[in-house]
Design a protein around this motif. Sequence first.
Motif, PDB file in Angstrom:
ATOM      1  N   ILE A   7      -5.830   9.131  -9.891  1.00 45.10           N
ATOM      2  CA  ILE A   7      -5.502   9.734  -8.597  1.00 45.10           C
ATOM      3  C   ILE A   7      -4.057   9.400  -8.236  1.00 45.10           C
ATOM      4  O   ILE A   7      -3.215  10.271  -8.186  1.00 45.10           O
ATOM      5  CB  ILE A   7      -6.467   9.254  -7.492  1.00 45.10           C
ATOM      6  CG1 ILE A   7      -7.885   9.703  -7.827  1.00 45.10           C
ATOM      7  CG2 ILE A   7      -6.038   9.780  -6.136  1.00 45.10           C
ATOM      8  CD1 ILE A   7      -8.938   9.184  -6.885  1.00 45.10           C
ATOM      9  N   ALA A   8      -3.794   8.130  -7.999  1.00 43.97           N
ATOM     10  CA  ALA A   8      -2.452   7.741  -7.577  1.00 43.97           C
ATOM     11  C   ALA A   8      -1.833   6.675  -8.465  1.00 43.97           C
ATOM     12  O   ALA A   8      -0.663   6.370  -8.325  1.00 43.97           O
ATOM     13  CB  ALA A   8      -2.487   7.233  -6.136  1.00 43.97           C
ATOM     14  N   GLY A   9      -2.597   6.081  -9.360  1.00 40.86           N
ATOM     15  CA  GLY A   9      -2.076   5.052 -10.243  1.00 40.86           C
ATOM     16  C   GLY A   9      -2.167   3.648  -9.694  1.00 40.86           C
ATOM     17  O   GLY A   9      -1.640   2.709 -10.297  1.00 40.86           O
ATOM     18  N   VAL A  10      -2.826   3.479  -8.550  1.00 33.83           N
ATOM     19  CA  VAL A  10      -2.926   2.146  -7.942  1.00 33.83           C
ATOM     20  C   VAL A  10      -3.761   1.216  -8.813  1.00 33.83           C
ATOM     21  O   VAL A  10      -3.330   0.108  -9.136  1.00 33.83           O
ATOM     22  CB  VAL A  10      -3.511   2.233  -6.511  1.00 33.83           C
ATOM     23  CG1 VAL A  10      -3.747   0.848  -5.940  1.00 33.83           C
ATOM     24  CG2 VAL A  10      -2.585   3.022  -5.609  1.00 33.83           C
ATOM     25  N   CYS A  11      -4.942   1.655  -9.209  1.00 30.33           N
ATOM     26  CA  CYS A  11      -5.804   0.809 -10.051  1.00 30.33           C
ATOM     27  C   CYS A  11      -5.150   0.560 -11.412  1.00 30.33           C
ATOM     28  O   CYS A  11      -5.241  -0.538 -11.956  1.00 30.33           O
ATOM     29  CB  CYS A  11      -7.177   1.449 -10.236  1.00 30.33           C
ATOM     30  SG  CYS A  11      -8.170   1.452  -8.735  1.00 30.33           S
ATOM     31  N   GLY A  12      -4.475   1.572 -11.961  1.00 34.81           N
ATOM     32  CA  GLY A  12      -3.766   1.394 -13.228  1.00 34.81           C
ATOM     33  C   GLY A  12      -2.640   0.392 -13.106  1.00 34.81           C
ATOM     34  O   GLY A  12      -2.405  -0.410 -14.012  1.00 34.81           O
ATOM     35  N   GLY A  13      -1.921   0.415 -11.988  1.00 36.12           N
ATOM     36  CA  GLY A  13      -0.849  -0.552 -11.759  1.00 36.12           C
ATOM     37  C   GLY A  13      -1.368  -1.966 -11.616  1.00 36.12           C
ATOM     38  O   GLY A  13      -0.773  -2.918 -12.133  1.00 36.12           O
ATOM     39  N   ILE A  14      -2.489  -2.110 -10.919  1.00 38.62           N
ATOM     40  CA  ILE A  14      -3.109  -3.434 -10.787  1.00 38.62           C
ATOM     41  C   ILE A  14      -3.561  -3.936 -12.156  1.00 38.62           C
ATOM     42  O   ILE A  14      -3.373  -5.102 -12.500  1.00 38.62           O
ATOM     43  CB  ILE A  14      -4.287  -3.381  -9.795  1.00 38.62           C
ATOM     44  CG1 ILE A  14      -3.762  -3.134  -8.386  1.00 38.62           C
ATOM     45  CG2 ILE A  14      -5.108  -4.660  -9.846  1.00 38.62           C
ATOM     46  CD1 ILE A  14      -4.830  -2.830  -7.364  1.00 38.62           C
ATOM     47  N   ALA A  15      -4.138  -3.042 -12.949  1.00 45.26           N
ATOM     48  CA  ALA A  15      -4.595  -3.420 -14.294  1.00 45.26           C
ATOM     49  C   ALA A  15      -3.424  -3.857 -15.168  1.00 45.26           C
ATOM     50  O   ALA A  15      -3.518  -4.853 -15.883  1.00 45.26           O
ATOM     51  CB  ALA A  15      -5.330  -2.251 -14.936  1.00 45.26           C
TER      52      ALA A  15
END
Length: 56
Positions: free
Chosen positions: A10-18
């Motif tokens: 969606i926005a890359g927030v979870c990917g950035g946290i990962a």
Amino acid sequence: MHRSRHHKMIAGVCGGIAERYGMSPNTVRLLFLLSCILPGPQFIIYLIMWVFIPKA
């Protein structure tokens, strides 16, 4: 911290946290979805992070 360009759905927030913590993006997404079952402002925090965390 940044929003991921490669691991985004969606926005890359979870990917950035990962990426920041060396985890699988799918694990972070699953943890976020499971946390939404509990009462609290998880979705609002996600939206705030979407707005304020810059893209990679």
